[in-house]
Design a protein around this motif. Structure first.
Motif, mmCIF file in Angstrom:
data_model
loop_
_atom_site.group_PDB
_atom_site.id
_atom_site.type_symbol
_atom_site.label_atom_id
_atom_site.label_comp_id
_atom_site.label_asym_id
_atom_site.label_seq_id
_atom_site.Cartn_x
_atom_site.Cartn_y
_atom_site.Cartn_z
ATOM 1 N N GLY A 95 -59.471 -4.430 -6.793
ATOM 2 C CA GLY A 95 -59.362 -5.114 -5.828
ATOM 3 C C GLY A 95 -59.718 -4.608 -4.588
ATOM 4 N N VAL A 96 -59.771 -3.278 -4.106
ATOM 5 C CA VAL A 96 -60.491 -2.549 -3.006
ATOM 6 C C VAL A 96 -61.888 -2.722 -3.370
ATOM 7 C CG1 VAL A 96 -60.655 -0.161 -2.041
ATOM 8 C CG2 VAL A 96 -58.325 -1.088 -2.913
ATOM 9 N N GLU A 97 -62.317 -2.290 -4.333
ATOM 10 C CA GLU A 97 -63.825 -2.591 -4.640
ATOM 11 C C GLU A 97 -64.270 -4.108 -4.096
ATOM 12 O OE1 GLU A 97 -64.486 -1.548 -8.605
ATOM 13 O OE2 GLU A 97 -64.177 0.696 -8.623
ATOM 14 N N ASN A 98 -63.605 -4.903 -4.673
ATOM 15 C CA ASN A 98 -63.968 -6.439 -4.468
ATOM 16 C C ASN A 98 -64.098 -6.574 -2.851
ATOM 17 O OD1 ASN A 98 -64.425 -7.141 -6.802
ATOM 18 N ND2 ASN A 98 -62.467 -7.715 -7.431
ATOM 19 N N LEU A 99 -62.947 -6.141 -2.124
ATOM 20 C CA LEU A 99 -62.662 -6.355 -0.724
ATOM 21 C C LEU A 99 -63.836 -5.778 0.036
ATOM 22 C CD1 LEU A 99 -58.958 -5.960 -0.186
ATOM 23 C CD2 LEU A 99 -60.374 -8.199 -0.130
ATOM 24 N N GLU A 152 -55.290 3.956 -14.949
ATOM 25 C CA GLU A 152 -56.175 3.376 -14.082
ATOM 26 C C GLU A 152 -55.413 2.267 -13.427
ATOM 27 O OE1 GLU A 152 -59.913 0.389 -14.280
ATOM 28 O OE2 GLU A 152 -59.154 1.381 -16.222
ATOM 29 N N ASP A 153 -55.639 2.485 -11.805
ATOM 30 C CA ASP A 153 -54.678 1.465 -11.101
ATOM 31 C C ASP A 153 -55.480 0.230 -10.877
ATOM 32 O OD1 ASP A 153 -53.194 0.172 -8.883
ATOM 33 O OD2 ASP A 153 -53.197 2.031 -7.810
ATOM 34 N N PRO A 154 -54.738 -0.966 -11.593
ATOM 35 C CA PRO A 154 -55.631 -2.085 -11.313
ATOM 36 C C PRO A 154 -55.764 -2.733 -9.950
ATOM 37 C CG PRO A 154 -53.315 -2.396 -11.697
ATOM 38 C CD PRO A 154 -53.391 -1.041 -11.926
#
Length: 288
Positions: free
Chosen positions: A223-227, A217-219
């Protein structure tokens, strides 16, 4: 006189010299006793066991003596699994269980030697041990047995066709459906397991191990989802707050530099940032 000399000239058998099961077993192991003597003693003891009452002390002694006398059968059967040296102790244990079952089930009236009766039982216990313990992942017994049948059928068809048989050909040969063949093939993958540190392919120069090919799982995904979720929320902010966010997190400017650029104090910029981030955080959590 001559008769006495002739009598003395006849050598004593191992049975006559050593009468206890432990001593006879030792002689057999040392090659000093004829296996035929073992068969004869076993025959006599089985006849005795048949007339004794089960559970009595004498019955247990004769039964235990028979087991001790025939332990050589277990060691003989275990030789065919000599390639499993690391499991030999377990093999001998399950083989002994097979011998005990054979002693308890044997009837002198069968008309066969005990060795003939006992060996299949002993070997069967050993094979059952490997069948039940060799699989890395537990699969139904039906699939374990089907894997063996399919391997035999595959070898026979490959020799006959001079190529690898298809699923349909295997199904026809075994009299089962193609779905069952596929199920057995998938289950066969559970027979052995390899370390994830083992090399993925011997042909590769780099010797990449499987552990380097496993997904993780790439942490950064979070961050992409949050952006993505923040984008419409930021779009609704006043222009000044959007500018401050862009300068602070996009251009990586300090609060003092932002204040100087916009003609505001650092304290004011700090309060605006704190208020904007708190609002965005609450809206983001509410949307989650």
């Amino acid at each position: 006189m001559s008769g006495q000399l002739a009598e003395k000239a006849v050598p004593e058998t191992a049975v006559e010299r050593e009468s206890t099961p432990e001593q006879l077993t030792t002689l057999l192991a040392e090659g000093k006793a004829d296996p035929s003597e073992l068969r004869e003693v076993s025959r006599v003891m089985f006849a005795r066991l048949a007339v004794l009452e089960e559970g009595t002390q004498e019955y247990q002694y004769v039964r235990n003596s028979l087991i001790e006398l025939n332990m050589a059968l277990v060691r003989f059967a275990a030789k065919r699994f000599s390639n499993r040296a690391d499991q030999m102790e377990d093999v001998l244990q399950v083989g002994t269980i097979g011998l005990i079952k054979a002693v308890d089930r044997f009837d002198p009236d069968y008309g066969v030697e005990f060795i003939t009766f006992a060996l299949p039982t002993i070997v069967g216990e050993m094979k059952r041990f490997f069948r039940d313990t060799s699989w890395s992942v537990r699969v139904p017994r039906r699939l374990q047995e089907l894997r063996i049948d399919m391997a035999k059928a595959s070898d026979a068809l490959a020799a006959q066709l001079d190529r690898t048989p298809t699923v349909a050909e295997l199904a026809e040969r075994l009299g089962i459906t193609e779905e069952e063949v596929l199920e057995a093939q998938i289950a066969a993958n559970a027979y052995t397991a390899s370390s994830i540190d083992a090399e993925a392919s011997a042909e590769e120069d780099e010797g990449t191990s499987w552990v380097h090919r496993l997904g993780y799982e790439d942490p950064a995904l979070e961050g992409v989802e949050n952006l993505t979720a923040l984008k419409p929320l930021i779009a609704r902010l006043p222009e000044r707050e959007r500018t401050i966010l862009a300068m602070r997190f996009g251009a990586d400017m300090t609060q003092a530099a932002i204040g100087a650029e916009l003609g505001l104090s650092q304290m004011h910029i700090s309060r605006l940032l704190a208020r904007t981030l708190k609002m965005l955080r609450s809206q983001l959590l509410a949307g989650a």
